[in-house]
Design an enzyme around this catalytic site. Structure first.
Site, PDB file in Angstrom:
ATOM      1  N   ASP A  74       2.306  -8.845  -8.715  1.00 53.06           N
ATOM      2  CA  ASP A  74       1.694  -8.041  -8.448  1.00 53.06           C
ATOM      3  C   ASP A  74       1.488  -7.128  -9.630  1.00 53.06           C
ATOM      4  O   ASP A  74       0.150  -6.394  -9.769  1.00 53.06           O
ATOM      5  CB  ASP A  74       1.665  -7.034  -7.113  1.00 53.06           C
ATOM      6  CG  ASP A  74       1.643  -8.020  -6.032  1.00 53.06           C
ATOM      7  OD1 ASP A  74       0.936  -9.143  -5.778  1.00 53.06           O
ATOM      8  OD2 ASP A  74       2.015  -7.628  -4.732  1.00 53.06           O
ATOM      9  N   SER A 192       3.333   3.633  -1.270  1.00 51.69           N
ATOM     10  CA  SER A 192       2.771   4.717  -0.223  1.00 51.69           C
ATOM     11  C   SER A 192       3.395   4.230   1.096  1.00 51.69           C
ATOM     12  O   SER A 192       4.200   5.032   1.803  1.00 51.69           O
ATOM     13  CB  SER A 192       1.244   4.914  -0.049  1.00 51.69           C
ATOM     14  OG  SER A 192       0.954   5.464   1.088  1.00 51.69           O
ATOM     15  N   SER A 194       6.397   2.510   1.151  1.00 50.88           N
ATOM     16  CA  SER A 194       7.794   2.812   1.388  1.00 50.88           C
ATOM     17  C   SER A 194       8.155   4.065   1.607  1.00 50.88           C
ATOM     18  O   SER A 194       9.188   4.528   1.738  1.00 50.88           O
ATOM     19  CB  SER A 194       8.531   2.341  -0.134  1.00 50.88           C
ATOM     20  OG  SER A 194       8.077   3.240  -1.030  1.00 50.88           O
TER      21      SER A 194
END
Length: 294
Positions: A74, A192, A194
């Site tokens: 990613d 966000s 996490s």
């Protein structure tokens, strides 16, 4: 058929899959344009095809490319976005990383997935981005947009910072925290999440503001309309703070005020028929699985 390939250095264990990809594209008669630094790396690893045309940035990416392939995880996809920018070029990711929320093509399915893409058996999913600006600084040399999130952090570990946040000019809150995340729906499953933020579906028309380790535990993440403008003013004992824009970082003075809003363009992600958003969530977050068996 012209295809752009973007990537970064990776673990040699995936080289057989990279070789398979290039062999497949050669059989298909594809014209390959490859990111220059990645091409140099590949040629040091295996006998890659010689004299391939290269690109180094958005400015020298050919305009008649049909789609771009990102090879990696990613993080590599986020870097590829900085090349694609506002071109509208469709983007697909072959996952050589771990989670793969964005790079969803499994490395063992390269040929089947690329056959679908070449035959245009896919849909395009538009993903909103954020942009950040400051009155006195050209942030990130013009690459001041993020597909995942824009975040402010404290400069060091000495003390918290205070982030004064205003929405459309109205005071939202003074966050006493280690930092503040402003995430898109795409980024809602990243940093966000996490930090306790909610998951938002792509296309929901919202952003989420998530504090990082807030001093006041009553301060919770808040979802706002993507049409709002957010202004941030930071106070810190060091007089500095760190601004992160996806994979980019800059150290700024607390005299620098930020404006965050929806970017004027979106990114077109290629999605195949078996690549559903909820199936990705179930797979990556282990929903519906008895984790006691692991």
């Amino acid at each position: 058929m012209k295809i752009a390939i973007y990537g970064r250095e990776f673990n040699p264990s995936v080289l057989p899959f990279v070789q398979q990809l290039f062999d497949f594209l050669k059989r298909q008669g594809a014209d390959i344009y490859i990111y220059q630094d990645f091409y140099i790396f590949l040629r040091s690893q295996f006998p890659c095809q010689e004299n391939l045309p290269t690109f180094t940035s958005h400015s020298d990416l050919p305009t008649d490319i049909e789609f771009m392939l990102s090879l990696g995880g990613d993080g590599t996809m986020l870097s590829a976005v900085s090349i694609v920018q506002d071109s509208g070029l469709p983007l697909a990711g072959i996952n050589f990383g771990r989670l793969g929320f964005l790079a969803t093509i499994n490395k063992i399915d390269i040929e089947d997935s690329l056959t679908q893409i070449i035959n245009k058996s896919y849909t395009l999913q538009k993903r909103a981005l954020l942009t950040v600006e400051a009155d006195d600084i050209d942030l990130f040399k013009g690459r001041n947009f993020a597909l995942n999130d824009i975040t402010v952090f404290r400069y060091d570990s000495s003390a918290m910072i205070t982030v004064n946040a205003r929405i459309n000019g109205e005071l939202l809150n003074a966050y006493w925290a280690d930092g503040l995340i402003v995430a898109t729906p795409t980024g809602s499953t990243a940093y966000s999440l996490s930090c306790g933020g909610p998951i938002m579906m792509p296309g929901s028309g919202n952003f989420v503001i998530t504090p990082i380790s807030p001093h006041n535990l009553n301060v919770r993440p808040i979802v706002i309309s993507s049409e709002f403008e957010l202004e941030l003013e930071i106070e810190s004992r060091t007089g500095k703070y760190i601004l992160s824009c996806d994979s980019q970082n800059e150290t700024l003075s607390t005299t620098t005020k930020l404006k965050i809003r929806k970017a004027p363009f979106s990114i077109n992600l290629i999605r195949l028929s078996n690549d559903g958003y909820f199936s990705t969530l179930r797979e990556k977050l282990l929903w519906g699985i008895d984790v006691r068996n692991y």
